[in-house]
Structure formats: structure tokens, C-alpha cells
Design an enzyme around this catalytic site. Structure first.
Site, PDB file in Angstrom:
ATOM      1  N   GLU A  43      -4.779   4.324   6.078  1.00 25.10           N
ATOM      2  CA  GLU A  43      -4.515   4.061   4.661  1.00 25.10           C
ATOM      3  C   GLU A  43      -4.917   5.251   3.773  1.00 25.10           C
ATOM      4  OE1 GLU A  43      -5.668   0.105   3.018  1.00 25.10           O
ATOM      5  OE2 GLU A  43      -6.502   1.294   1.379  1.00 25.10           O
ATOM      6  N   ARG A  69       0.814  -1.221   0.000  1.00 23.85           N
ATOM      7  CA  ARG A  69       0.000   0.000   0.000  1.00 23.85           C
ATOM      8  C   ARG A  69       0.851   1.276   0.000  1.00 23.85           C
ATOM      9  NH1 ARG A  69      -2.154  -3.383  -1.295  1.00 23.85           N
ATOM     10  NH2 ARG A  69      -3.977  -4.467  -0.503  1.00 23.85           N
ATOM     11  N   SER A 122     -10.714   0.278   3.450  1.00 25.10           N
ATOM     12  CA  SER A 122     -10.060  -0.020   4.739  1.00 25.10           C
ATOM     13  C   SER A 122      -9.455   1.268   5.278  1.00 25.10           C
ATOM     14  CB  SER A 122      -8.936  -1.036   4.542  1.00 25.10           C
ATOM     15  OG  SER A 122      -9.468  -2.203   3.977  1.00 25.10           O
TER      16      SER A 122
END
Ligand SMILES: Cc1cc2nc3c(=O)[nH]c(=O)nc-3n(C[C@H](O)[C@H](O)[C@H](O)COP(=O)(O)OP(=O)(O)OC[C@H]3O[C@@H](n4cnc5c(N)ncnc54)[C@H](O)[C@@H]3O)c2cc1C
Length: 341
Positions: free
Chosen positions: A333, A163, A241
Site C-alpha cells: 500500500e 486505495r 497497513s
């Protein structure tokens, strides 16, 4: 160009105050010109694509928001190198995945149903169900705002990790213009290594299935977790998320009973959702009009008219509960714009 634009209308969380200016650009030349002009004038720039991975503060953005709407897909396919598919930043990601499946370009199917546009996929190295875009990206063409030049960066130069990427790490430098994927030809998926998906498909982990079956199975799993956008379902008014899965130094650092995924460098990834649930935060926990999704503890959602302040208070509560229980600090995130956690 529009002025005093409500950014909540451009994000999947439906949160965000007013922007001074918003320019929508539909050609690559217009995108580069808009960024270059704002940079030359010393105006802050916010690049906005699908708005599905940002939390924009209630005070909005003092500067120019550049909404990316560039289009175009070119493909060259041959049996040796597979399909080289060049995709403009503004192409809708899930439409690209559907086209890849129809054209028998393999490798993107497990990333079905992820919102947003293609130019954002290298930014956080988008991934789901055991695969991430770094595996199939050949190169990324960018506008380099420091050197004032167009550059082609091969995958090895993009700094991809879980990520993350060079583009996310240095957000004021690169504008993604086009992403080139190299995809094997055929109607079978990439190996399905993710246990939950393999179970639904009734496959041995690591084997392949028709790409259409993988897409249907992924969409089914994602819907059950509120991870496919649906305007009527508040559980999907989110940024996906909210926290990444923590990567810990050694297996001994993982709390007893939590999932463990060994990493190539010897460290161990564990599940943020497991930590949140076992820290006592339940699905549906609410602060103001912001709530933990009723389907998945990792998604923080807007139940109707949540503010960024409420959403971030909820995020801070979740993070502090996990820290108290396990001494692990969760990392957000989504990109926070004009707000902090
Ligand atoms: C319901 C839901 C499910 C999700 N599921 C997943 C998932 O399974 N896996 C996953 O990885 N993510 C997931 N996400 C997060 C998100 O969809 C992805 O990160 C997506 O790639 C973001 O794309 P976007 O176009 O909406 O980007 P935006 O939110 O518009 O932008 C994200 C960041 O990228 C920057 N940016 C945007 N375009 C460019 C560009 N052309 N050049 C340079 N920088 C740019 C922005 O400035 C911002 O910092 C999910 C989100 C939601 C709402």
C-alpha cells in the site's frame, strides 16, 4: 531550502536516507513555483506531506523534496447542499475530522485518527471502518505538471477505487492543492456498516450514532491495533497497513475460512491480515530492527533503527509466505521511493 536532509526525520517509519534538497512551502503559490522550477530544471521531485504512506530507500532521494505545509479551510453551509468545505493540501487530516465533528459536518468521523495531511487523502482514496474519502469528495484542485495549469477535477474524474486514484496512478503529473468535501449537516454519523465498529457501538449495522461516539470508538479500535501515532509505541512506527486487501475474481478464489466482502463488480475482497496470519507469520516476527507489529499483522514497523533494506526484506518474507500458502500475491500500500520490494 535545506540541503543533505535526513528524510527519516520526515516519515512515520523513521526510515529514509538523505535528500539533496528539501524545500518547505507554506503557500499555494510557493508550492506551484517550487514544482514548476524543479520541473523546468529537469530535477526529480518528491512531494512529501505527513510522510505516513511512504517507504524511502536508505540512499535517500537525488532531487528536490517539496514538503507541503499550505494552510486554510473555507466552508459554505446551507440546509440544501450541506457544507462545502475547501481544505488546503497541508492541513492536518485528523484536525480536519475533529473540526468537521465540532461543526456538525457529517461523513468523515469513521476516518478519525488517520495520520497525514488532507492533500494526500485523495491520492490513495484514504479509508477506514467502511468509509473512504471518495464518498464525500466533491472536487480536487490540482497543479497539472504536464499542462502547466491549475485544474479542478470533479470526483468522477479522479479515478477513485479501493486505495487508488488517478493521482496515485500518475504520480509525476498532479500536485493536489486543495480538496473540497461536500458533507451533510447534522450531529449523526454516516451509516455504520463495518461490523466490528457497529459491535463496539452496540448498533445494528447500517444505523447511525452521534459522531462524537463514532470518533471515540474508532480511536479506541485503532489504538488497540497500533494505528494511532504514538512516539513511545514502536508498533506505530509504521506506514499503517503495509498491504492492501486482495480483490479476487470469484468467491471460489478466496481461501476457505477467510473473510469475504463482495464488490459491486462481482469480485470479492478478502483480508490481507487473515492471509498473513494463516500463512504462519506471527505478530512480532523480526528481521534486523524491522518487525511485524505486535498488535496487527498488517503493519510492518521500525523497532528503533531499522533500515529500508530490513523493512523491505520483512515485507518480501511476508509476501512470499502468503504466496506459498495461498498463491495470492500481496500488493504494497505505501509508495516506495528509491527502493523496491
Ligand atoms: C499508524 C498509521 C495508520 C494509518 N491508517 C490508515 C487508514 O486507516 N487508512 C488509510 O487509507 N491510510 C492509513 N494510513 C496511511 C496514511 O496515513 C494515509 O495514506 C495518508 O493519507 C498519507 O498522508 P501523508 O500526508 O502522510 O502522505 P505522504 O506519506 O507524505 O505521501 C503519500 C503519497 O502521496 C504523495 N503526495 C503527498 N502529498 C501530495 C499532494 N499534495 N499532491 C500529490 N501527491 C501528494 C506523496 O508523493 C506520496 O507518493 C496509516 C498510516 C499510519 C502510519
Amino acid at each position: 531550502m535545506n540541503t543533505h536532509v535526513r528524510l527519516a526525520d520526515f516519515t512515520t517509519l523513521r526510515i529514509g536516507g538523505l535528500a539533496d534538497k528539501l524545500i518547505e512551502v507554506s503557500t499555494e503559490d510557493d508550492l506551484i513555483t517550487a514544482v514548476r522550477d524543479a520541473d523546468a530544471a529537469g530535477e526529480p521531485v518528491l512531494l512529501l506531506s505527513g510522510g505516513s504512506n511512504v517507504v524511502i530507500g536508505d540512499d535517500g532521494f537525488r532531487g528536490t523534496v517539496i514538503k507541503i505545509a499550505t494552510r486554510g479551510i473555507r466552508a459554505d453551509a446551507d440546509m440544501c447542499s450541506g457544507a462545502m468545505v475547501h481544505i488546503a493540501a497541508g492541513e492536518d487530516w485528523d484536525a480536519v475530522v475533529q473540526r468537521a465533528i465540532a461543526e456538525e459536518w457529517s461523513g468523515l468521523e469513521s476516518m478519525s485518527g488517520i495520520p497525514g495531511l488532507t492533500g494526500s487523502t485523495p491520492v490513495q482514496n484514504v479509508g477506514a471502518y467502511g468509509h473512504e474519502v471518495a464518498e464525500t469528495i466533491a472536487s480536487v484542485r490540482v497543479w497539472d505538471r504536464v499542462d502547466n495549469a491549475v485544474r479542478t477535477m470533479f470526483a468522477a474524474d479522479c479515478g477513485f477505487s479501493y486505495r487508488n486514484s488517478r493521482f496515485k496512478a500518475d504520480p509525476s503529473r498532479y500536485v493536489v492543492l486543495e480538496v473540497t468535501f461536500q458533507l451533510p449537516l447534522g450531529d449523526l454519523s454516516a451509516p455504520v456498516g463495518y461490523a466490528e465498529l457497529a459491535r463496539v457501538l452496540d448498533l445494528e449495522p447500517g444505523s447511525r450514532a452521534p459522531m462524537t461516539d463514532v470518533r471515540e470508538a474508532v480511536l479506541g479500535l485503532r489504538r488497540s491495533k497500533g494505528m494511532v501515532l504514538d512516539p513511545d509505541d514502536h508498533d506505530t512506527w509504521s506506514a499503517g497497513s503495509f498491504f492492501t486487501n486482495p480483490i479476487l475474481d470469484t468467491p471460489a478464489d478466496v481461501p476457505a475460512g477467510a473473510p469475504q466482502w463482495p464488490q459491486p463488480d462481482g469480485r470479492v475482497k478478502t483480508s490481507a491480515a487473515w492471509l498473513i496470519e494463516h500463512a504462519g507469520v506471527s505478530k512480532g516476527f523480526t528481521i534486523g530492527s524491522a518487525a511485524v507489529s505486535t498488535k496487527h499483522t498488517l503493519a510492518l514497523t521500525n523497532r528503533g533503527n531499522a533500515t529500508a533494506k530490513e523493512l523491505l526484506s520483512l515485507a518480501a518474507h511476508v509476501r512470499s509466505q502468503v504466496h506459498q500458502a495461498f498463491a495470492i500475491t500481496l500488493t504494497n500500500e505505501p509508495v516506495l521511493v528509491n527502493c523496491t520490494l
